[in-house]
Design a protein around this motif. Structure first.
Motif, PDB file in Angstrom:
ATOM      1  N   ALA A 175      26.935  53.249   0.451  1.00 14.13           N
ATOM      2  CA  ALA A 175      25.921  52.362  -0.135  1.00 14.13           C
ATOM      3  C   ALA A 175      26.532  50.962  -0.257  1.00 14.13           C
ATOM      4  O   ALA A 175      27.089  50.596  -1.290  1.00 14.13           O
ATOM      5  N   VAL A 176      26.428  50.202   0.820  1.00 14.82           N
ATOM      6  CA  VAL A 176      27.153  48.941   0.947  1.00 14.82           C
ATOM      7  C   VAL A 176      26.849  47.977  -0.191  1.00 14.82           C
ATOM      8  O   VAL A 176      27.760  47.374  -0.782  1.00 14.82           O
ATOM      9  N   ASP A 177      25.580  47.807  -0.520  1.00 14.35           N
ATOM     10  CA  ASP A 177      25.225  46.869  -1.581  1.00 14.35           C
ATOM     11  C   ASP A 177      25.568  47.407  -2.967  1.00 14.35           C
ATOM     12  O   ASP A 177      26.081  46.678  -3.822  1.00 14.35           O
ATOM     13  N   LYS A 178      25.301  48.684  -3.217  1.00 14.79           N
ATOM     14  CA  LYS A 178      25.615  49.268  -4.521  1.00 14.79           C
ATOM     15  C   LYS A 178      27.110  49.252  -4.796  1.00 14.79           C
ATOM     16  O   LYS A 178      27.534  49.179  -5.959  1.00 14.79           O
TER      17      LYS A 178
ATOM     18  N   PRO B 105      18.883  37.665   1.932  1.00 18.34           N
ATOM     19  CA  PRO B 105      20.151  37.806   1.197  1.00 18.34           C
ATOM     20  C   PRO B 105      20.343  39.210   0.637  1.00 18.34           C
ATOM     21  O   PRO B 105      19.389  39.865   0.211  1.00 18.34           O
ATOM     22  N   THR B 106      21.583  39.670   0.665  1.00 12.15           N
ATOM     23  CA  THR B 106      21.943  40.980   0.120  1.00 12.15           C
ATOM     24  C   THR B 106      23.174  40.825  -0.771  1.00 12.15           C
ATOM     25  O   THR B 106      23.948  39.886  -0.607  1.00 12.15           O
ATOM     26  N   PRO B 107      23.387  41.751  -1.716  1.00 12.71           N
ATOM     27  CA  PRO B 107      24.565  41.649  -2.594  1.00 12.71           C
ATOM     28  C   PRO B 107      25.889  41.636  -1.834  1.00 12.71           C
ATOM     29  O   PRO B 107      26.815  40.916  -2.208  1.00 12.71           O
ATOM     30  N   ALA B 108      25.990  42.455  -0.776  1.00 13.81           N
ATOM     31  CA  ALA B 108      27.213  42.514   0.012  1.00 13.81           C
ATOM     32  C   ALA B 108      27.058  41.681   1.286  1.00 13.81           C
ATOM     33  O   ALA B 108      26.006  41.691   1.917  1.00 13.81           O
ATOM     34  N   ARG B 109      28.110  40.986   1.631  1.00  9.49           N
ATOM     35  CA  ARG B 109      28.085  40.189   2.850  1.00  9.49           C
ATOM     36  C   ARG B 109      28.267  41.088   4.074  1.00  9.49           C
ATOM     37  O   ARG B 109      29.215  41.866   4.145  1.00  9.49           O
ATOM     38  N   ARG B 110      27.362  40.978   5.029  1.00  6.53           N
ATOM     39  CA  ARG B 110      27.470  41.722   6.277  1.00  6.53           C
ATOM     40  C   ARG B 110      28.252  40.915   7.305  1.00  6.53           C
ATOM     41  O   ARG B 110      28.115  39.688   7.357  1.00  6.53           O
ATOM     42  N   PRO B 111      29.057  41.583   8.157  1.00  8.68           N
ATOM     43  CA  PRO B 111      29.736  40.854   9.230  1.00  8.68           C
ATOM     44  C   PRO B 111      28.716  40.263  10.204  1.00  8.68           C
ATOM     45  O   PRO B 111      27.820  40.973  10.679  1.00  8.68           O
ATOM     46  N   ALA B 112      28.851  38.979  10.512  1.00  9.06           N
ATOM     47  CA  ALA B 112      27.943  38.360  11.476  1.00  9.06           C
ATOM     48  C   ALA B 112      28.208  38.875  12.882  1.00  9.06           C
ATOM     49  O   ALA B 112      27.298  38.966  13.704  1.00  9.06           O
ATOM     50  N   PHE B 113      29.455  39.246  13.146  1.00 10.79           N
ATOM     51  CA  PHE B 113      29.845  39.759  14.461  1.00 10.79           C
ATOM     52  C   PHE B 113      30.740  40.960  14.230  1.00 10.79           C
ATOM     53  O   PHE B 113      31.841  40.831  13.699  1.00 10.79           O
TER      54      PHE B 113
ATOM     55  N   ASP C 174      43.489  44.401  15.956  1.00  2.47           N
ATOM     56  CA  ASP C 174      43.186  43.073  15.458  1.00  2.47           C
ATOM     57  C   ASP C 174      43.331  43.024  13.940  1.00  2.47           C
ATOM     58  O   ASP C 174      43.199  44.045  13.248  1.00  2.47           O
ATOM     59  N   LYS C 175      43.567  41.827  13.425  1.00  4.43           N
ATOM     60  CA  LYS C 175      43.723  41.646  11.988  1.00  4.43           C
ATOM     61  C   LYS C 175      42.439  42.018  11.258  1.00  4.43           C
ATOM     62  O   LYS C 175      41.351  41.599  11.641  1.00  4.43           O
ATOM     63  N   THR C 176      42.584  42.800  10.211  1.00  5.08           N
ATOM     64  CA  THR C 176      41.436  43.179   9.385  1.00  5.08           C
ATOM     65  C   THR C 176      41.209  42.118   8.302  1.00  5.08           C
ATOM     66  O   THR C 176      42.091  41.308   8.024  1.00  5.08           O
ATOM     67  N   GLY C 177      40.037  42.157   7.694  1.00  2.00           N
ATOM     68  CA  GLY C 177      39.722  41.197   6.644  1.00  2.00           C
ATOM     69  C   GLY C 177      38.356  41.470   6.057  1.00  2.00           C
ATOM     70  O   GLY C 177      37.444  40.658   6.200  1.00  2.00           O
ATOM     71  N   PRO C 178      38.179  42.596   5.396  1.00  2.00           N
ATOM     72  CA  PRO C 178      36.857  42.962   4.875  1.00  2.00           C
ATOM     73  C   PRO C 178      36.343  41.944   3.864  1.00  2.00           C
ATOM     74  O   PRO C 178      37.118  41.342   3.119  1.00  2.00           O
ATOM     75  N   THR C 179      35.033  41.781   3.852  1.00  2.00           N
ATOM     76  CA  THR C 179      34.406  40.799   2.957  1.00  2.00           C
ATOM     77  C   THR C 179      33.520  41.458   1.901  1.00  2.00           C
ATOM     78  O   THR C 179      32.801  40.763   1.192  1.00  2.00           O
ATOM     79  N   SER C 180      33.556  42.772   1.807  1.00  2.00           N
ATOM     80  CA  SER C 180      32.743  43.505   0.837  1.00  2.00           C
ATOM     81  C   SER C 180      33.590  44.584   0.182  1.00  2.00           C
ATOM     82  O   SER C 180      34.655  44.963   0.688  1.00  2.00           O
ATOM     83  N   VAL C 181      33.126  45.081  -0.939  1.00  2.00           N
ATOM     84  CA  VAL C 181      33.814  46.180  -1.614  1.00  2.00           C
ATOM     85  C   VAL C 181      33.852  47.409  -0.706  1.00  2.00           C
ATOM     86  O   VAL C 181      34.886  48.080  -0.581  1.00  2.00           O
ATOM     87  N   TYR C 182      32.726  47.681  -0.058  1.00  2.00           N
ATOM     88  CA  TYR C 182      32.680  48.827   0.858  1.00  2.00           C
ATOM     89  C   TYR C 182      33.753  48.704   1.933  1.00  2.00           C
ATOM     90  O   TYR C 182      34.541  49.632   2.156  1.00  2.00           O
ATOM     91  N   GLY C 183      33.810  47.569   2.609  1.00  2.00           N
ATOM     92  CA  GLY C 183      34.796  47.373   3.668  1.00  2.00           C
ATOM     93  C   GLY C 183      36.217  47.442   3.150  1.00  2.00           C
ATOM     94  O   GLY C 183      37.104  48.019   3.793  1.00  2.00           O
TER      95      GLY C 183
ATOM     96  N   VAL D 148      37.041  59.016   9.895  1.00  2.00           N
ATOM     97  CA  VAL D 148      36.027  58.108  10.437  1.00  2.00           C
ATOM     98  C   VAL D 148      35.949  56.859   9.566  1.00  2.00           C
ATOM     99  O   VAL D 148      35.771  56.949   8.344  1.00  2.00           O
ATOM    100  N   SER D 149      36.067  55.702  10.203  1.00  2.00           N
ATOM    101  CA  SER D 149      36.024  54.440   9.471  1.00  2.00           C
ATOM    102  C   SER D 149      34.931  53.538  10.043  1.00  2.00           C
ATOM    103  O   SER D 149      34.009  54.019  10.713  1.00  2.00           O
ATOM    104  N   THR D 150      35.035  52.237   9.810  1.00  2.00           N
ATOM    105  CA  THR D 150      33.881  51.356   9.997  1.00  2.00           C
ATOM    106  C   THR D 150      34.261  49.979  10.524  1.00  2.00           C
ATOM    107  O   THR D 150      35.396  49.518  10.345  1.00  2.00           O
ATOM    108  N   ASP D 151      33.286  49.318  11.131  1.00  2.00           N
ATOM    109  CA  ASP D 151      33.440  47.926  11.558  1.00  2.00           C
ATOM    110  C   ASP D 151      33.572  46.975  10.373  1.00  2.00           C
ATOM    111  O   ASP D 151      34.021  45.838  10.532  1.00  2.00           O
ATOM    112  N   TYR D 152      33.206  47.411   9.184  1.00  2.00           N
ATOM    113  CA  TYR D 152      33.248  46.544   8.001  1.00  2.00           C
ATOM    114  C   TYR D 152      34.665  46.217   7.543  1.00  2.00           C
ATOM    115  O   TYR D 152      34.845  45.448   6.596  1.00  2.00           O
ATOM    116  N   VAL D 153      35.680  46.797   8.181  1.00  2.00           N
ATOM    117  CA  VAL D 153      37.056  46.411   7.850  1.00  2.00           C
ATOM    118  C   VAL D 153      37.393  45.039   8.424  1.00  2.00           C
ATOM    119  O   VAL D 153      38.428  44.456   8.073  1.00  2.00           O
ATOM    120  N   PHE D 154      36.536  44.500   9.292  1.00  2.00           N
ATOM    121  CA  PHE D 154      36.745  43.170   9.872  1.00  2.00           C
ATOM    122  C   PHE D 154      35.879  42.135   9.156  1.00  2.00           C
ATOM    123  O   PHE D 154      34.890  42.471   8.500  1.00  2.00           O
TER     124      PHE D 154
END
Length: 292
Positions: A63-66, A251-259, A117-126, A99-105
């Motif tokens: 639950a990315v936003d929660k 807009p959402t509470p959690a930032r989604r990766p643009a790419f 590649d260097k990771t850099g999550p922008t959300s709590v989920y990531g 199993v992991s996720t693209d949200y680690v970037f």
């Protein structure tokens, strides 16, 4: 093979169970009711009872936003439970597929992300998912970390099912057009994981971190148009207008990766396994949704 599977009721978990049983694997499938991973101390008793040959961790707090306001639970499931799994796998000398996720970037790249590649999550989920990856790398030696993105299937809640519901009930939809990624059919991911299981059984698995997705890069808006076309071909009566909007418009509470496009070439090379096409998988799911 005696497989311990977490996340049994999730999209990937359900696809894995059906396929693993057909291949003759013995699967002990854990749902949240069997083992609440927010209380990972339960895992030790399960390991001592099951004594698995392999663990597939398909469970996650997604639950990315929660997660932005439930960080403690997100980290308990996505990091602390994974730490416990890794430690137990090392103790019992059984491999771990995590199993992991693209949200680690961070989503700021302009070319597909490589596994190293260097990771850099922008959300709590990531951030919690990255912590889980780090626990696997540090505490067990025989592991596969498989990052994936934009998972959909005929099960659970996902973008394709949401589009099906909205397109069969609304005249107009607006979908974000400035986020790029690669959708992944959970059934295709399950097939690949079981291909990796066969490599593990044969003693020829190239351990490490890999990426997996279907072989199509698009925006959510483009994906929505593709879904609409697939639903119509599957027999759905749809006359919904779909319009593009920007992330700023939604807009959402959690930032989604643009790419968040994942480069899967190393997976293809290491496992001799081409990434599956998106269109056939989407057609399969849309037909199932129309038949329900």
């Amino acid at each position: 093979m005696n497989i311990l599977l977490t996340g049994a009721t999730g999209q990937l978990g359900q696809c894995l169970m059906a396929r693993a049983n057909r291949l003759g694997h013995k699967v002990t499938a854990l749902s949240r009711s069997d083992c609440d991973l927010s209380q990972p101390s339960m895992l030790a008793d399960i390991f001592s009872r099951v004594k698995p040959d392999l663990v597939i961790n398909a469970a996650a707090y997604t639950a990315v936003d929660k997660a932005e306001t439930e960080a403690e639970i997100a980290f308990a499931v996505n990091a602390e439970a994974v730490f416990q799994l890794a430690m137990l796998c090392q103790k019992y000398e059984c491999p771990l597929i995590h199993v992991s996720t693209d949200y680690v970037f961070d989503g700021l790249a302009t070319s597909p992300y490589q596994p190293d590649d260097k990771t850099g999550p922008t959300s709590v989920y990531g951030t919690s998912k990255l912590a889980g990856e780090q626990a696997v790398c540090r505490h067990t030696s025989a592991y596969l970390i498989i990052r994936t993105s934009w998972v959909f299937s005929e099960y659970g809640q996902n973008f394709v099912k949401t589009m099906h519901r909205l397109m069969t009930s609304r005249d107009q939809l607006s979908v974000v057009s400035d986020q790029l990624g690669r959708p992944t059919y959970a059934g295709d991911l399950a097939d690949f994981i079981l291909h990796a299981v066969a490599r593990i059984e044969a003693g020829s698995c190239p351990w490490g971190t890999y990426h997996f997705s279907n072989a199509t890069t698009l925006s959510w808006y483009q994906f929505a148009l593709m879904i609409k076309d697939a639903l119509v071909k599957a027999g759905c009566s749809i006359d919904t207008s779909v319009s593009p909007i920007t992330t700023a418009d939604y807009p959402t509470p959690a930032r989604r990766p643009a790419f968040s496009v994942l480069d899967c070439q190393s997976t293809e090379q290491a496992f001799d396994y081409p990434m599956p096409l998106l269109a056939p998988a989407l057609a399969t799911v849309c037909k199932l949704l129309n038949d329900y």
